[in-house]
Design a protein around this motif. Structure first.
Motif, short mmCIF file in Angstrom:
data_model
loop_
_atom_site.label_atom_id
_atom_site.label_comp_id
_atom_site.label_asym_id
_atom_site.label_seq_id
_atom_site.Cartn_x
_atom_site.Cartn_y
_atom_site.Cartn_z
N ARG A 26 -1.01 -92.13 -26.10
CA ARG A 26 -2.10 -93.48 -25.03
C ARG A 26 -0.61 -94.02 -24.63
O ARG A 26 -0.33 -94.04 -23.50
CB ARG A 26 -2.78 -94.21 -25.43
CG ARG A 26 -2.72 -96.02 -25.20
CD ARG A 26 -3.47 -96.73 -25.69
NE ARG A 26 -3.95 -97.56 -24.98
CZ ARG A 26 -5.03 -98.29 -24.34
NH1 ARG A 26 -6.04 -97.55 -24.48
NH2 ARG A 26 -5.05 -98.99 -23.34
N GLU A 27 -0.02 -94.15 -25.53
CA GLU A 27 1.64 -95.04 -25.11
C GLU A 27 2.47 -93.48 -24.50
O GLU A 27 3.47 -93.53 -23.19
CB GLU A 27 2.60 -95.45 -26.62
CG GLU A 27 1.73 -96.56 -27.02
CD GLU A 27 2.43 -96.82 -28.41
OE1 GLU A 27 2.61 -97.44 -28.80
OE2 GLU A 27 3.18 -95.89 -28.60
N GLY A 30 1.22 -93.83 -20.35
CA GLY A 30 1.82 -94.55 -20.09
C GLY A 30 3.27 -94.30 -19.55
O GLY A 30 3.15 -95.07 -18.60
N THR A 69 5.38 -111.12 -18.48
CA THR A 69 3.63 -110.90 -18.67
C THR A 69 3.60 -111.76 -17.59
O THR A 69 1.94 -111.81 -16.87
CB THR A 69 3.09 -110.19 -19.75
OG1 THR A 69 3.11 -109.08 -20.06
CG2 THR A 69 1.30 -109.68 -19.53
N HIS A 189 -5.78 -96.81 -14.45
CA HIS A 189 -5.12 -95.92 -16.04
C HIS A 189 -5.11 -98.18 -15.76
O HIS A 189 -4.87 -99.19 -17.18
CB HIS A 189 -3.21 -96.16 -15.94
CG HIS A 189 -3.19 -95.99 -17.60
ND1 HIS A 189 -2.05 -97.62 -17.00
CD2 HIS A 189 -2.75 -95.61 -18.25
CE1 HIS A 189 -1.28 -96.79 -18.65
NE2 HIS A 189 -2.11 -96.31 -18.69
N PHE A 190 -4.43 -99.06 -14.82
CA PHE A 190 -3.95 -100.13 -14.84
C PHE A 190 -5.43 -101.15 -14.66
O PHE A 190 -4.94 -102.03 -16.28
CB PHE A 190 -3.49 -100.66 -13.35
CG PHE A 190 -2.79 -102.18 -13.49
CD1 PHE A 190 -2.18 -102.96 -14.01
CD2 PHE A 190 -3.99 -102.58 -12.03
CE1 PHE A 190 -2.15 -104.03 -13.57
CE2 PHE A 190 -3.72 -104.43 -11.76
CZ PHE A 190 -2.69 -104.69 -12.61
N GLN A 192 -8.01 -100.22 -17.08
CA GLN A 192 -8.18 -100.01 -18.10
C GLN A 192 -7.68 -100.50 -19.19
O GLN A 192 -8.16 -101.87 -20.31
CB GLN A 192 -8.68 -98.06 -19.02
CG GLN A 192 -8.82 -97.25 -18.43
CD GLN A 192 -8.82 -96.15 -18.46
OE1 GLN A 192 -8.04 -95.85 -18.50
NE2 GLN A 192 -9.64 -94.82 -18.69
N THR A 193 -6.19 -101.30 -18.50
CA THR A 193 -5.64 -102.03 -19.32
C THR A 193 -6.12 -103.70 -18.83
O THR A 193 -6.08 -104.08 -20.22
CB THR A 193 -4.16 -101.68 -19.34
OG1 THR A 193 -3.01 -100.41 -18.53
CG2 THR A 193 -2.84 -102.74 -19.60
N TYR A 196 -9.02 -104.01 -21.52
CA TYR A 196 -8.58 -103.77 -22.76
C TYR A 196 -8.25 -104.84 -23.57
O TYR A 196 -8.79 -105.72 -24.23
CB TYR A 196 -7.71 -102.83 -23.67
CG TYR A 196 -7.04 -103.26 -24.29
CD1 TYR A 196 -7.91 -102.71 -25.42
CD2 TYR A 196 -5.99 -103.66 -24.90
CE1 TYR A 196 -7.24 -102.40 -26.92
CE2 TYR A 196 -5.46 -103.55 -26.50
CZ TYR A 196 -6.56 -103.32 -27.26
OH TYR A 196 -5.81 -103.12 -28.33
N LEU A 197 -7.20 -105.39 -22.54
CA LEU A 197 -6.94 -106.52 -22.29
C LEU A 197 -7.74 -109.04 -22.47
O LEU A 197 -7.72 -109.44 -23.16
CB LEU A 197 -5.24 -107.45 -21.50
CG LEU A 197 -4.20 -106.72 -21.89
CD1 LEU A 197 -2.99 -106.51 -20.90
CD2 LEU A 197 -3.50 -107.39 -23.58
#
Length: 207
Positions: A26-27, A30, A69, A189-190, A192-193, A196-197
């Motif tokens: 996963r990492e 990214g 962030t 991808h963005f 999904q992130t 998740y958060l």
């Protein structure tokens, strides 16, 4: 089907594991997205970040990922609101939050006030004020709960439903996209992130 060599992927994996020996797939995904497009690494305008008295940009001076962030997510939220602001003003919304409440009520199954506030991650007192304004403008209506006489269920009026459809259509034609020029894979991808958060923090959130 044309044959595609896996060698570039293996080469990239070797580069990744040199810097991140314990890195996961996963990492690696990214990292790969980040390194394939170096333009994503540097803001195109020098004044897109505050310049500190040291002469460094904010992200150069601070190494705290949580702080940076919060800073950039807050900025992104303000950019999104600024794009939509003319549309919100046109339809009489005091803020984008009012439209978010309205659009969620349209999609939910006659929620209570508390359920709407939780869905929007908004404190109850603030959420009730927003709902009161929507009621005053005739955009939503209250219906007594059949199982609990003290509770009321919310739904859109014909006027509210019409405005929701109008705003959706106008937002779809905005020239400025919150996701800018990210391609389909980057957008996925963005998102999904972000999902998740959202799921991670919701379990600790107390509105």
């Amino acid at each position: 089907m044309a044959y595609t060599s896996a060698i570039p992927v293996l080469t990239a994996w070797e580069r990744f594991t040199e810097d991140h020996p314990q890195g996961s797939l996963r990492e690696f995904a990214g990292w790969l997205l980040h390194h394939l497009d170096p333009l994503r690494q540097t803001p195109p305008l020098p004044d897109s970040e505050p310049v500190l008295k040291s002469g460094q940009r904010l992200s150069e001076a601070f190494g705290d990922d949580d702080f940076l962030t919060s800073f950039f997510v807050g900025r992104l939220n303000r950019y999104a609101k600024s794009y939509a602001k003319p549309i919100m003003v046109e339809h009489g919304f005091a803020s984008a939050d009012e439209f978010l409440f309205l659009s969620l009520i349209a999609q939910m199954n006659m929620p209570t006030k508390k359920e709407v506030c939780i869905a929007n991650a908004t404190e109850f007192t603030t959420g009730v004020d927003i709902l009161r304004r929507l009621l005053k403008h005739g955009l939503i209506q209250e219906t007594p709960d059949e199982r609990d006489g003290r509770a009321k269920r919310l739904s859109l009026t014909d006027k509210g439903l019409g405005i929701v459809h109008q705003v959706y259509e106008q937002l779809a034609h905005l020239q400025s996209s919150v996701l800018a020029d990210l391609d389909e894979v980057e957008r996925m991808h963005f998102l999904q992130t972000l999902k998740y958060l959202n799921n991670y923090h919701f379990q600790f959130y107390k509105p």
